[in-house]
Every structure is written in C-alpha cells, then in structure tokens.
Design a protein around this motif. Structure first.
Motif, PDB file in Angstrom:
ATOM      1  N   UNK A 150     -22.668  37.838 -11.415  1.00 26.09           N
ATOM      2  CA  UNK A 150     -23.182  39.212 -11.419  1.00 26.09           C
ATOM      3  C   UNK A 150     -23.080  39.750 -12.835  1.00 26.09           C
ATOM      4  N   UNK A 151     -24.155  40.310 -13.376  1.00 26.01           N
ATOM      5  CA  UNK A 151     -24.045  40.873 -14.715  1.00 26.01           C
ATOM      6  C   UNK A 151     -25.376  41.288 -15.305  1.00 26.01           C
ATOM      7  N   UNK A 152     -25.352  41.422 -16.619  1.00 23.65           N
ATOM      8  CA  UNK A 152     -26.478  41.909 -17.397  1.00 23.65           C
ATOM      9  C   UNK A 152     -27.457  40.760 -17.674  1.00 23.65           C
ATOM     10  N   UNK A 153     -28.748  40.990 -17.488  1.00 25.34           N
ATOM     11  CA  UNK A 153     -29.751  39.996 -17.891  1.00 25.34           C
ATOM     12  C   UNK A 153     -30.692  40.635 -18.917  1.00 25.34           C
ATOM     13  N   UNK A 154     -31.402  39.792 -19.640  1.00 29.25           N
ATOM     14  CA  UNK A 154     -32.364  40.273 -20.629  1.00 29.25           C
ATOM     15  C   UNK A 154     -33.771  40.107 -20.074  1.00 29.25           C
ATOM     16  N   UNK A 155     -34.483  41.226 -19.921  1.00 30.65           N
ATOM     17  CA  UNK A 155     -35.899  41.161 -19.545  1.00 30.65           C
ATOM     18  C   UNK A 155     -36.711  41.112 -20.833  1.00 30.65           C
ATOM     19  N   UNK A 156     -37.283  39.947 -21.100  1.00 33.96           N
ATOM     20  CA  UNK A 156     -37.982  39.723 -22.365  1.00 33.96           C
ATOM     21  C   UNK A 156     -39.472  40.012 -22.227  1.00 33.96           C
ATOM     22  N   UNK A 157     -40.040  40.598 -23.262  1.00 36.38           N
ATOM     23  CA  UNK A 157     -41.476  40.869 -23.256  1.00 36.38           C
ATOM     24  C   UNK A 157     -42.284  39.653 -23.701  1.00 36.38           C
ATOM     25  N   UNK A 158     -41.583  38.606 -24.149  1.00 33.51           N
ATOM     26  CA  UNK A 158     -42.331  37.402 -24.536  1.00 33.51           C
ATOM     27  C   UNK A 158     -41.531  36.161 -24.163  1.00 33.51           C
ATOM     28  N   UNK A 179     -31.990  35.151 -19.508  1.00 32.36           N
ATOM     29  CA  UNK A 179     -33.254  35.795 -19.877  1.00 32.36           C
ATOM     30  C   UNK A 179     -34.301  35.537 -18.797  1.00 32.36           C
ATOM     31  N   UNK A 180     -35.025  36.603 -18.453  1.00 35.24           N
ATOM     32  CA  UNK A 180     -36.174  36.520 -17.543  1.00 35.24           C
ATOM     33  C   UNK A 180     -37.171  37.570 -18.027  1.00 35.24           C
ATOM     34  N   UNK A 181     -38.152  37.979 -17.206  1.00 37.36           N
ATOM     35  CA  UNK A 181     -39.218  38.811 -17.775  1.00 37.36           C
ATOM     36  C   UNK A 181     -39.657  40.015 -16.918  1.00 37.36           C
ATOM     37  N   UNK A 182     -38.918  40.368 -15.864  1.00 41.12           N
ATOM     38  CA  UNK A 182     -39.421  41.449 -14.988  1.00 41.12           C
ATOM     39  C   UNK A 182     -38.391  42.475 -14.486  1.00 41.12           C
ATOM     40  N   UNK A 183     -37.121  42.134 -14.429  1.00 40.43           N
ATOM     41  CA  UNK A 183     -36.141  42.961 -13.688  1.00 40.43           C
ATOM     42  C   UNK A 183     -36.101  44.412 -14.158  1.00 40.43           C
ATOM     43  N   UNK A 184     -36.180  44.638 -15.461  1.00 40.72           N
ATOM     44  CA  UNK A 184     -36.043  46.010 -15.963  1.00 40.72           C
ATOM     45  C   UNK A 184     -37.109  46.944 -15.388  1.00 40.72           C
ATOM     46  N   UNK A 185     -38.320  46.436 -15.243  1.00 40.31           N
ATOM     47  CA  UNK A 185     -39.412  47.276 -14.712  1.00 40.31           C
ATOM     48  C   UNK A 185     -39.188  47.565 -13.235  1.00 40.31           C
ATOM     49  N   UNK A 186     -38.776  46.550 -12.494  1.00 41.14           N
ATOM     50  CA  UNK A 186     -38.498  46.746 -11.070  1.00 41.14           C
ATOM     51  C   UNK A 186     -37.438  47.830 -10.883  1.00 41.14           C
ATOM     52  N   UNK A 187     -36.345  47.759 -11.633  1.00 44.15           N
ATOM     53  CA  UNK A 187     -35.245  48.715 -11.463  1.00 44.15           C
ATOM     54  C   UNK A 187     -35.657  50.131 -11.862  1.00 44.15           C
ATOM     55  N   UNK A 188     -36.402  50.242 -12.943  1.00 46.43           N
ATOM     56  CA  UNK A 188     -36.768  51.575 -13.429  1.00 46.43           C
ATOM     57  C   UNK A 188     -37.749  52.263 -12.475  1.00 46.43           C
ATOM     58  N   UNK A 189     -38.741  51.525 -12.008  1.00 41.90           N
ATOM     59  CA  UNK A 189     -39.738  52.130 -11.109  1.00 41.90           C
ATOM     60  C   UNK A 189     -39.083  52.463  -9.767  1.00 41.90           C
ATOM     61  N   UNK A 190     -38.230  51.574  -9.273  1.00 41.92           N
ATOM     62  CA  UNK A 190     -37.531  51.844  -8.002  1.00 41.92           C
ATOM     63  C   UNK A 190     -36.681  53.106  -8.132  1.00 41.92           C
ATOM     64  N   UNK A 191     -36.009  53.262  -9.273  1.00 41.63           N
ATOM     65  CA  UNK A 191     -35.166  54.457  -9.469  1.00 41.63           C
ATOM     66  C   UNK A 191     -36.023  55.720  -9.443  1.00 41.63           C
TER      67      UNK A 191
END
Ligand SMILES: O=P(O)(O)O[C@H]1O[C@H](CO)[C@@H](O)[C@H]1O
Ligand SMILES: O=c1cc[nH]c(=O)[nH]1
Length: 235
Positions: A150-158, A179-191
């Motif tokens: 459980x922890x922090x991941x990096x959502x990369x734009x490239x 590193x992955x490429x989508x989680x930050x958007x999912x969390x922000x829009x859900x919030x």
C-alpha cells in the motif's frame, strides 16, 4: 448514450472495474462474471455488465493515460451514475523492496500530469484512494495470503521519456512504489463527484532491476488483482 460509451441508462452497474486494456475487460467479463452483456464497443473500448457472486457489476476499458481514462470516468459518473470505480492495471516497480508479481493498492498518486494544475493553479492537490475501498481490498488480499503493498504511485504522462532514470530514482528515494499512467485522474474526478475510487495494480516489470514477468505469471497475478478488486467492490 454518452459521447464515448454506447450504453443506455441502466445498462451499467453502480460498481465498475476499469482496466486500461479493453481486452482485459473482455477477459474479466468472460472469466469472472455471469450473465454477461456487452454494452459498449465504441472505439473498441469494450464494456460489459454481469454478476459476481450474485452482485451486479460492470467492467470498462479506459485506454492508456490520463486524458483517456478521464473521458471514461467523467462519462461513467455523470451519465451513468457509477458510484464505485476500481482501476485494475499493470505498473512498473520503482523501489527495491517491491517485487514483480506484487499487488499494489495505490493510497495516493503523484503525477506530472497537468490535469490538476489546470484546476488548482499553483496548489499541489493530493489525489487519494477511498479509504473504505482501500481497507476492503487490503482485508480481502490478506485473507488470500497475497503480498499486498500500500502506498504512493507515480501516474506518468508518458511511457517513454528522456533521462527517465533520474526521475525514477528520485521518486524511489521518496518511497513512490511504482509507475503507471491513470490513477491520479481516477482519484481526482471521483473526489469531485464524491464517488469511491481505488487503483489496484499488478507489478508487471521492475524499472530498477529490469526483472520482468512471463505471460503466464502476468495471467496468474492479474487474476489475483481482479479477484481482490471484485471482492472489495461487493464487500
Ligand atoms: O495495464 P494498464 O491498465 O493499461 O496500465 C499500464 O499499462 C499501460 C502502459 O503499458 C498504461 O495504461 C499503464 O498505466
Ligand atoms: O513500466 C511500466 C509498466 C506498466 N505501466 C507503466 O506505465 N510502466
């Protein structure tokens, strides 16, 4: 129909799994769900609804990257009133203690995406998983004896970037696990819409050690990740 999803209102369940790869959506529907119907083929971004342990649940491909998942999450929430959204994706490990085949629950997602800066100006918003879903997923994984992180991941734009290791080493130093490429958007829009969101990620390769999984190993660990996500969604 919404702009990118060819479903009628009511065709999509209030709980949904979100793989980046639309063929993973097909695999999840065919392997884990019963009484399945396909509600979307627009752009080949398959979406299915079925039942899991008697509960209605959907699975929708999102494509790769923040702009693509943001389209699907916005439409799923605003047009189809989806309440619980769980990304099921692959990621590359950044810290030495994370191993290939591990399953990561993304508690938060650091990013270089401009999406939040466009909203919050100079403020660094911290996108976060829904605690209830995170706890459910953790409990389910523990019961199954999985090696969950459980922890922090990096959502990369490239996916490809110059001097990548410089950034990845710095992120690892600050305990960003993968590193992955989508989680930050999912969390922000859900919030924004007061919905529950979580990203469950399988480590498919190790950025630092170069270790990779075989196709067979990816299949098995993807199955673990998918079952954790499905059980967390209905718990
Ligand atoms: O396996 P998925 O869910 O597509 O996730 C990861 O894989 C893709 C890159 O290969 C990006 O979408 C990244 O986030
Ligand atoms: O290294 C990887 C693996 C999966 N997804 C990514 O974005 N990077």
């Amino acid at each position: 129909m919404s702009t990118h999803i060819g479903a009628n209102k009511g065709d999509i369940a209030d709980k949904i799994l979100l793989p980046g790869d639309p063929l993973r959506a097909k695999y999840i529907a065919e392997t884990f769900l019963e009484d399945v119907t396909c509600y979307n083929e627009v752009r080949g971004m398959y979406g299915y609804t079925g039942t899991y342990k008697g509960e209605r649940i959907s699975v929708q491909g999102t494509g790769m990257g923040v702009p693509s998942i943001a389209i699907y999450v916005n439409e799923l929430i605003q047009e189809y009133d989806v309440q619980k959204l769980i990304r099921v994706g692959s990621c590359g490990a950044l810290t030495e203690d994370v191993k290939v085949r591990d399953v990561i629950l993304a508690q938060t997602a650091t990013t270089d995406s401009q999406m939040n800066r466009m909203v919050f100006g100079g403020v660094d918003y911290a996108p976060a998983a829904d605690f209830g879903l995170l706890k459910n997923a953790y409990d389910v994984g523990e019961e199954r004896g999985l090696n969950l992180r459980v922890g922090n991941v990096f959502t990369s734009d490239s996916f490809y970037r110059d001097n990548a290791m410089e950034l990845f080493n710095k992120l690892a130093e600050y305990n960003v696990l993968a590193v992955e490429m989508e989680a930050t958007a999912l969390y922000t829009i859900a919030a924004k819409y007061n919905r529950e969101a979580l990203a469950v990620l399988t480590v498919s390769d190790h950025i630092i050690t170069g270790e990779e999984t075989t196709a067979q190993e990816r299949q098995t660990t993807f199955n673990d990740m998918i079952e954790v996500a499905l059980d967390a969604a209905i718990k």
